[in-house]
Enzyme design. Structure first.
Site, PDB file in Angstrom:
ATOM      1  N   ASN A   9       0.920  -1.172  -0.020  1.00 34.80           N
ATOM      2  CA  ASN A   9      -0.015  -0.111   0.021  1.00 34.80           C
ATOM      3  C   ASN A   9       0.902   1.370   0.096  1.00 34.80           C
ATOM      4  O   ASN A   9       1.432   1.758   1.206  1.00 34.80           O
ATOM      5  CB  ASN A   9      -0.887  -0.044   1.276  1.00 34.80           C
ATOM      6  CG  ASN A   9      -1.571   1.005   1.243  1.00 34.80           C
ATOM      7  OD1 ASN A   9      -1.834   1.918   0.458  1.00 34.80           O
ATOM      8  ND2 ASN A   9      -2.610   1.140   2.469  1.00 34.80           N
ATOM      9  N   LYS A  11       0.274   4.116  -0.479  1.00 42.28           N
ATOM     10  CA  LYS A  11      -0.454   5.593   0.115  1.00 42.28           C
ATOM     11  C   LYS A  11      -0.044   6.290  -0.850  1.00 42.28           C
ATOM     12  O   LYS A  11      -0.040   6.483  -2.095  1.00 42.28           O
ATOM     13  CB  LYS A  11      -0.044   5.536   1.530  1.00 42.28           C
ATOM     14  CG  LYS A  11      -0.426   4.446   2.393  1.00 42.28           C
ATOM     15  CD  LYS A  11      -0.242   4.673   3.972  1.00 42.28           C
ATOM     16  CE  LYS A  11      -0.575   3.285   4.667  1.00 42.28           C
ATOM     17  NZ  LYS A  11      -0.467   3.483   6.051  1.00 42.28           N
ATOM     18  N   HIS A  97      -9.734   1.621   4.196  1.00 38.05           N
ATOM     19  CA  HIS A  97      -8.548   1.605   4.995  1.00 38.05           C
ATOM     20  C   HIS A  97      -8.971   2.758   6.285  1.00 38.05           C
ATOM     21  O   HIS A  97      -9.648   3.778   5.849  1.00 38.05           O
ATOM     22  CB  HIS A  97      -7.576   1.981   4.041  1.00 38.05           C
ATOM     23  CG  HIS A  97      -6.263   2.281   4.565  1.00 38.05           C
ATOM     24  ND1 HIS A  97      -5.923   3.192   5.717  1.00 38.05           N
ATOM     25  CD2 HIS A  97      -5.150   1.342   4.863  1.00 38.05           C
ATOM     26  CE1 HIS A  97      -4.510   2.769   6.104  1.00 38.05           C
ATOM     27  NE2 HIS A  97      -4.146   1.713   5.368  1.00 38.05           N
ATOM     28  N   GLU A  99      -7.352   4.890   7.226  1.00 38.61           N
ATOM     29  CA  GLU A  99      -7.101   6.439   6.950  1.00 38.61           C
ATOM     30  C   GLU A  99      -8.228   7.037   6.072  1.00 38.61           C
ATOM     31  O   GLU A  99      -8.864   8.434   6.519  1.00 38.61           O
ATOM     32  CB  GLU A  99      -5.614   6.561   6.105  1.00 38.61           C
ATOM     33  CG  GLU A  99      -4.566   6.562   6.956  1.00 38.61           C
ATOM     34  CD  GLU A  99      -3.495   5.702   6.363  1.00 38.61           C
ATOM     35  OE1 GLU A  99      -3.222   5.725   5.038  1.00 38.61           O
ATOM     36  OE2 GLU A  99      -2.565   5.171   7.079  1.00 38.61           O
ATOM     37  N   GLU A 169      -6.228  -4.493  10.207  1.00 39.44           N
ATOM     38  CA  GLU A 169      -5.084  -3.589  10.308  1.00 39.44           C
ATOM     39  C   GLU A 169      -5.398  -2.911  11.748  1.00 39.44           C
ATOM     40  O   GLU A 169      -6.096  -1.776  11.694  1.00 39.44           O
ATOM     41  CB  GLU A 169      -5.085  -2.343   9.362  1.00 39.44           C
ATOM     42  CG  GLU A 169      -4.540  -3.298   8.011  1.00 39.44           C
ATOM     43  CD  GLU A 169      -4.058  -2.072   6.825  1.00 39.44           C
ATOM     44  OE1 GLU A 169      -2.978  -2.620   6.375  1.00 39.44           O
ATOM     45  OE2 GLU A 169      -4.625  -1.242   6.767  1.00 39.44           O
ATOM     46  N   GLY A 175       1.738   2.337  10.801  1.00 42.27           N
ATOM     47  CA  GLY A 175       3.031   3.349  10.797  1.00 42.27           C
ATOM     48  C   GLY A 175       3.583   3.899  12.163  1.00 42.27           C
ATOM     49  O   GLY A 175       4.139   4.714  12.158  1.00 42.27           O
ATOM     50  N   SER A 215       2.845  -2.153  10.420  1.00 45.83           N
ATOM     51  CA  SER A 215       4.076  -2.184  10.541  1.00 45.83           C
ATOM     52  C   SER A 215       4.899  -3.644  10.246  1.00 45.83           C
ATOM     53  O   SER A 215       5.718  -4.163  11.060  1.00 45.83           O
ATOM     54  CB  SER A 215       4.623  -1.929  12.074  1.00 45.83           C
ATOM     55  OG  SER A 215       4.162  -0.601  12.244  1.00 45.83           O
TER      56      SER A 215
HETATM   57  P1  PGA Z   1       2.178   0.369   7.685  1.00 46.88           P
HETATM   58  O1  PGA Z   1       0.956   0.547   7.021  1.00 46.88           O
HETATM   59  O2  PGA Z   1       2.695  -0.946   7.254  1.00 46.88           O
HETATM   60  O3  PGA Z   1       3.178   1.592   7.428  1.00 46.88           O
HETATM   61  O4  PGA Z   1       1.778   0.100   9.285  1.00 46.88           O
HETATM   62  C1  PGA Z   1      -0.126  -0.441   6.879  1.00 46.88           C
HETATM   63  C2  PGA Z   1      -1.285   0.151   6.172  1.00 46.88           C
HETATM   64  O5  PGA Z   1      -1.903   1.169   6.615  1.00 46.88           O
HETATM   65  O6  PGA Z   1      -1.834  -0.597   5.277  1.00 46.88           O
END
Ligand code: PGA
Length: 254
Positions: A9, A11, A97, A99, A169, A175, A215
């Site tokens: 991903n 982003k 997601h 976000e 997630e 993150g 992560s």
């Molecule tokens: P991350 O993000 O691996 O940076 O924690 C995962 C995601 O939001 O899909």
């Protein structure tokens, strides 16, 4: 047999040139995938066509969009429809997601509409769910995730449900460098599978891929993926580093 999937991903990262270089760096490793393994790159809209022309779908490599709109077409300036994605050959789309839920106010109903539009246009949704830290601290994560799944997916038929990929997630792990332990991931994935088994039966539930996100790194992927109900990962930060993502692909179960 359900698929084992490494999904990147990206982003809102990378310029066009950097995106092309990253994709090439990963693809040139030519990691061979077993028939039940897949690698999916969820890239920003302007790079979909470039990325799609770079991957060999027959080898198990595909491209996803990171979002689509909840209406079919019309006066929605700035939005992208599932039909548009289908028209350029995109077969996967990340939906819901955390976000998007948090910063763009996407509701469970809106996500249900997006899932429907994806399926109508032969796009498999990668449907995201997961709890915030306060919910985990209260010990309410199982009910919370179950409600997210019920609210946006339980209207689907069995056949439709088999076309949905789940990504669990936990928001506290996204993150943050704080990964759920493989035991925590397995517990939640087993719970998610039991939620689908209760609604759709064991056969459907056993064929749904459930990815872990939050992560995931080259160094922890093998341990996470070794758990029986963890069918791969949805990877943000580490998917922007070619060596890390290649290691994650190699960590998929066979
Ligand atoms: P991350 O993000 O691996 O940076 O924690 C995962 C995601 O939001 O899909």
């Amino acid at each position: 047999m359900r698929k084992q999937i490494a999904a990147a991903n990206w982003k809102m990262n990378l310029t066009y040139g950097a995106a092309e270089a990253l994709l090439n760096d990963i693809l040139k490793e030519q990691v061979a995938l077993a028939p039940d393994q897949k690698v999916i790159f969820a890239v920003p809209f302007p790079y979909l066509i470039m990325a799609k022309s770079g991957v060999e779908e027959e080898q198990g490599y595909s491209i996803a969009a990171q979002n689509c709109y909840s209406k079919s077409s019309g006066a929605y300036t700035g939005e992208v429809s599932a039909e548009m994605l289908q028209s350029i050959g995109i077969k996967y789309c990340v939906i819901g997601h955390s976000e998007r839920r948090e910063y763009f106010g996407e509701s469970a109903e809106m996500l249900a509409e997006k899932v429907d539009l994806c399926l109508q246009h032969e796009i498999e949704p990668v449907f995201c769910c997961g709890e915030a830290l306060n919910i985990r601290e209260e010990g309410a994560q199982n009910n919370y995730v179950q409600t997210q799944l019920e609210a946006s997916l339980f209207h689907l038929t069995e056949d439709q449900m088999l076309k949905v990929i789940i990504a669990y997630e936990p928001i506290w792990a996204i993150g943050t460098g704080k990964t759920a332990s493989s035991v925590q991931a397995q517990e939640m994935h087993a719970h998610i599978r039991s939620v689908f088994a209760a609604k759709y039966g064991d056969e459907v539930a056993n064929n749904i891929s459930i990815l872990y996100g939050g992560s995931v790194k080259g160094s922890n992927a093998a341990e996470l993926f070794s758990k029986p109900d963890v069918d791969g990962g949805l990877v943000g930060g580490a998917s922007l580093v070619a060596t890390d993502f290649v290691e994650i692909i190699k960590a998929l179960k066979r």
